[in-house]
Scaffold this active site. Structure first.
Site, PDB file in Angstrom:
ATOM      1  N   ASP A  34       3.049   6.159  -2.705  1.00 43.39           N
ATOM      2  CA  ASP A  34       2.383   6.503  -1.459  1.00 43.39           C
ATOM      3  C   ASP A  34       0.881   6.422  -1.713  1.00 43.39           C
ATOM      4  O   ASP A  34       0.426   6.535  -2.857  1.00 43.39           O
ATOM      5  CB  ASP A  34       2.802   7.915  -1.042  1.00 43.39           C
ATOM      6  CG  ASP A  34       2.015   8.422   0.137  1.00 43.39           C
ATOM      7  OD1 ASP A  34       2.083   7.787   1.207  1.00 43.39           O
ATOM      8  OD2 ASP A  34       1.319   9.444  -0.017  1.00 43.39           O
ATOM      9  N   ALA A  35       0.100   6.274  -0.656  1.00 40.26           N
ATOM     10  CA  ALA A  35      -1.350   6.114  -0.835  1.00 40.26           C
ATOM     11  C   ALA A  35      -2.109   7.422  -0.639  1.00 40.26           C
ATOM     12  O   ALA A  35      -2.702   7.967  -1.572  1.00 40.26           O
ATOM     13  CB  ALA A  35      -1.875   5.044   0.117  1.00 40.26           C
ATOM     14  N   TYR A  36      -2.079   7.943   0.587  1.00 41.00           N
ATOM     15  CA  TYR A  36      -2.953   9.053   0.955  1.00 41.00           C
ATOM     16  C   TYR A  36      -2.404  10.386   0.449  1.00 41.00           C
ATOM     17  O   TYR A  36      -1.294  10.783   0.786  1.00 41.00           O
ATOM     18  CB  TYR A  36      -3.147   9.078   2.469  1.00 41.00           C
ATOM     19  CG  TYR A  36      -3.812   7.815   2.959  1.00 41.00           C
ATOM     20  CD1 TYR A  36      -5.155   7.574   2.667  1.00 41.00           C
ATOM     21  CD2 TYR A  36      -3.097   6.845   3.649  1.00 41.00           C
ATOM     22  CE1 TYR A  36      -5.765   6.401   3.080  1.00 41.00           C
ATOM     23  CE2 TYR A  36      -3.712   5.670   4.074  1.00 41.00           C
ATOM     24  CZ  TYR A  36      -5.056   5.456   3.775  1.00 41.00           C
ATOM     25  OH  TYR A  36      -5.657   4.294   4.179  1.00 41.00           O
ATOM     26  N   ARG A  47      -5.436  16.695   8.123  1.00 38.34           N
ATOM     27  CA  ARG A  47      -4.295  16.102   7.438  1.00 38.34           C
ATOM     28  C   ARG A  47      -2.976  16.543   8.076  1.00 38.34           C
ATOM     29  O   ARG A  47      -2.065  15.728   8.275  1.00 38.34           O
ATOM     30  CB  ARG A  47      -4.323  16.490   5.955  1.00 38.34           C
ATOM     31  CG  ARG A  47      -3.146  15.972   5.133  1.00 38.34           C
ATOM     32  CD  ARG A  47      -3.045  14.462   5.136  1.00 38.34           C
ATOM     33  NE  ARG A  47      -2.084  13.986   4.165  1.00 38.34           N
ATOM     34  CZ  ARG A  47      -1.625  12.736   4.130  1.00 38.34           C
ATOM     35  NH1 ARG A  47      -2.034  11.842   5.008  1.00 38.34           N
ATOM     36  NH2 ARG A  47      -0.751  12.376   3.205  1.00 38.34           N
ATOM     37  N   SER A  64       2.758   2.547   2.322  1.00 36.64           N
ATOM     38  CA  SER A  64       1.955   3.557   3.013  1.00 36.64           C
ATOM     39  C   SER A  64       2.028   3.433   4.531  1.00 36.64           C
ATOM     40  O   SER A  64       2.217   2.348   5.078  1.00 36.64           O
ATOM     41  CB  SER A  64       0.491   3.423   2.571  1.00 36.64           C
ATOM     42  OG  SER A  64      -0.352   4.271   3.310  1.00 36.64           O
ATOM     43  N   ASN A  65       1.816   4.584   5.175  1.00 32.55           N
ATOM     44  CA  ASN A  65       1.617   4.606   6.621  1.00 32.55           C
ATOM     45  C   ASN A  65       0.311   3.941   7.031  1.00 32.55           C
ATOM     46  O   ASN A  65       0.123   3.588   8.196  1.00 32.55           O
ATOM     47  CB  ASN A  65       1.586   6.052   7.131  1.00 32.55           C
ATOM     48  CG  ASN A  65       2.962   6.671   7.281  1.00 32.55           C
ATOM     49  OD1 ASN A  65       3.963   5.976   7.413  1.00 32.55           O
ATOM     50  ND2 ASN A  65       3.006   7.988   7.248  1.00 32.55           N
TER      51      ASN A  65
END
Length: 226
Positions: free
Chosen positions: A9-11, A43, A119-120
């Site tokens: 995942d990224a964030y 967030r 990622s989203n």
């Protein structure tokens, strides 16, 4: 079964989602005392809006969701400042990677693992973050949900990994700092690592992560032992 592919995942996992508000607070007196609450609300709403839009089918890209979440957080904080909003959104293009990320990815590549992001984030947002962090050479693919038009935890998103890497689900180690994401990836069939930076309880969901780490520094050693 050996792990050939490590997907991140990224964030919140590779990139510090608090970095934008923290950096803005350095030169914005109005944020000095409230930036942590603002960032947490931002967030929370960002994630909530992705889940709700995935359920209702009202998809927009992650940039829109990020802006909507910030608008809610700023209103909740009593902030009506278009220039501050613009600065916070601009900083989101340049989120800092966590300090251990480059060395961790480099160690995985030295082991011969394929690596990627799922990622989203929109493709443009992800490209900006990867470029800012200088980790593009350490990633084989950067996959965005925009290819399938729905946010995590839809199985359509996790399906993207097999298509891009040509691997079976059981050969993938999926790594996320979001407990719900790690749980969903496990239910999908990946082996999953939850990066529990906050020391939170495990989510009460059908899937449970195979491993829990406090940060990413120990991941290469973990993968080598699987």
């Amino acid at each position: 079964m050996a792990i050939d592919t490590c997907i991140f995942d990224a964030y919140g996992t590779l990139f510090d989602v608090n970095a934008a508000a923290r950096q803005a607070a350095e030169d914005t007196p109005d944020l000095a005392e409230i930036w942590q609450k603002l960032s947490a609300d931002w967030r929370d709403k960002q994630l909530q809006y992705t889940w709700l839009r995935a359920i209702t089918g009202d998809h927009v890209d992650f940039w829109q969701v990020t802006g909507d979440g910030l608008d809610w957080a700023m209103e909740a904080a009593g902030l009506d400042d278009p220039k501050l909003r613009e600065r916070l959104m601009q900083l989101y293009w340049e989120l800092a990677a966590y300090p251990e990320v480059p060395d961790m990815l480099g160690a995985l590549k030295d082991q011969g693992r394929a690596t990627g992001i799922l990622s989203n984030g929109s493709p443009e947002m992800l490209q900006g973050a990867v470029r800012s962090a200088g980790i593009g050479r350490l990633l084989d693919h950067v996959l965005s949900v925009e290819s399938v038009g729905v946010f995590k935890p839809s199985s359509k998103v996790y399906d993207m990994v097999g298509r891009a890497f040509g691997c079976a689900a059981g050969d993938v180690l999926f790594v996320s700092a979001n407990g719900w994401d790690a749980a969903s990836a496990k239910s999908y069939g990946f082996r999953a690592v939850w990066v529990n930076r906050a020391g939170a309880p495990v989510d009460r969901l059908p899937g449970r992560p195979d491993h829990v780490l406090s940060d990413l520094s120990g991941l290469p050693e973990l993968v080598a032992g699987l």
